[in-house]
Write a protein that holds these residues in place. Sequence first.
Motif, PDB file in Angstrom:
ATOM      1  N   SER A  25       0.180   3.836  -2.827  1.00 26.11           N
ATOM      2  CA  SER A  25       0.044   5.147  -2.685  1.00 26.11           C
ATOM      3  C   SER A  25       0.969   6.264  -3.390  1.00 26.11           C
ATOM      4  CB  SER A  25       0.299   5.598  -1.082  1.00 26.11           C
ATOM      5  OG  SER A  25      -0.823   5.036  -0.257  1.00 26.11           O
ATOM      6  N   VAL A  72       1.093  -1.315  -0.006  1.00 26.38           N
ATOM      7  CA  VAL A  72       0.046   0.161   0.070  1.00 26.38           C
ATOM      8  C   VAL A  72       0.999   1.138   0.056  1.00 26.38           C
ATOM      9  CG1 VAL A  72      -2.006  -1.173   1.307  1.00 26.38           C
ATOM     10  CG2 VAL A  72      -0.237  -0.259   2.445  1.00 26.38           C
ATOM     11  N   LEU A  99      -5.253  -2.570   4.577  1.00 24.62           N
ATOM     12  CA  LEU A  99      -5.374  -1.753   3.270  1.00 24.62           C
ATOM     13  C   LEU A  99      -5.732  -0.337   3.791  1.00 24.62           C
ATOM     14  CD1 LEU A  99      -7.291  -3.897   0.821  1.00 24.62           C
ATOM     15  CD2 LEU A  99      -5.098  -2.995   0.461  1.00 24.62           C
ATOM     16  N   GLN A 135      -3.325   2.641   4.154  1.00 21.59           N
ATOM     17  CA  GLN A 135      -2.989   3.411   3.039  1.00 21.59           C
ATOM     18  C   GLN A 135      -3.378   4.788   3.131  1.00 21.59           C
ATOM     19  OE1 GLN A 135      -4.275   1.988  -0.915  1.00 21.59           O
ATOM     20  NE2 GLN A 135      -3.252   3.465  -1.946  1.00 21.59           N
TER      21      GLN A 135
END
Length: 306
Positions: free
Chosen positions: A32, A28, A258, A261
Amino acid sequence: MQESRNKTAVDAEGQSRLEAIGFMIAAVVLFSALDATAKYLVTREGLPVAQVVWARFVVQFSALLLLVPAFGIMSARALFTTSKLGLQLVRSVLMVATTAFNFMAIEHLRLDQAITIVFLAPLVVALLAGPLLGEWVGRRRFMAILVGFTGVLVAVRPGFGAVHPAVVYSFAAMLAYALFMLLTRYMSRYDRPLVTLFYSMFVGTFAGAPIAFAGWHAPESALAWILLGMLGVFGGLGHWLFLHAYQRAPASSIAPFLYMQLLFMVAFGFAIFGDLPDSWTLAGAGIIVASGVYLIHREREAARGR
């Protein structure tokens, strides 16, 4: 002797899950960076979204072909060999759709706004993993997922005063992403990660080429060319870690991570675009981190219990 073997198996399972969590967090971070780079290219360099999407896949596909011999695969036939061709193609299309809709959204939305909507995907995955994959989520894990999702809502609550129509693209990206994650887990039972990765890049490269060249705009700076290349690096390495995470643990166990993130999206948004996180964002981020820490604790406790 049997107890010793059982303990070894439990320890190995717990270690595998912790490794999966580490892979997911690293993935993640790279995702990003991928979104931040794409937003910069579209908003600051003026490149078409379709061109940026295609660049992500073509660079990643080229790098994959160069690295294939290192994995002991010397023939194209081995890369195309799959026991679930139809599902591989569907999964690949879902990946392309996720990328395209997400890049269309971040052209108009802040990074943290776009990722917040996409964060609905883990909840969808957790709900569907039971009936579709047979991986039923426990009560405590489900509560942790809801807590993490609540943190996302807290983080962006002030930003939804005036909703931009581009949120529709984020919702489309979220739905494609949820189905993509479920198929990723399912395909990990049948094909090697390299084969699954190859199909994703192959479909994205050749299906996206006509659209990208139809509105091609040559980058005007060396930085833009470099960033186009980095899209493939961020996407490729992130996707590789993503695949390995889903090989090592059930979808419902690692999907909550997740949520982390959001922290990285806020960091990139501030560093590149000057988007300062407010008190709501910081409070939501704290809830998300607390949820993630609790999930790690539950994984260890569950392993000991088994």
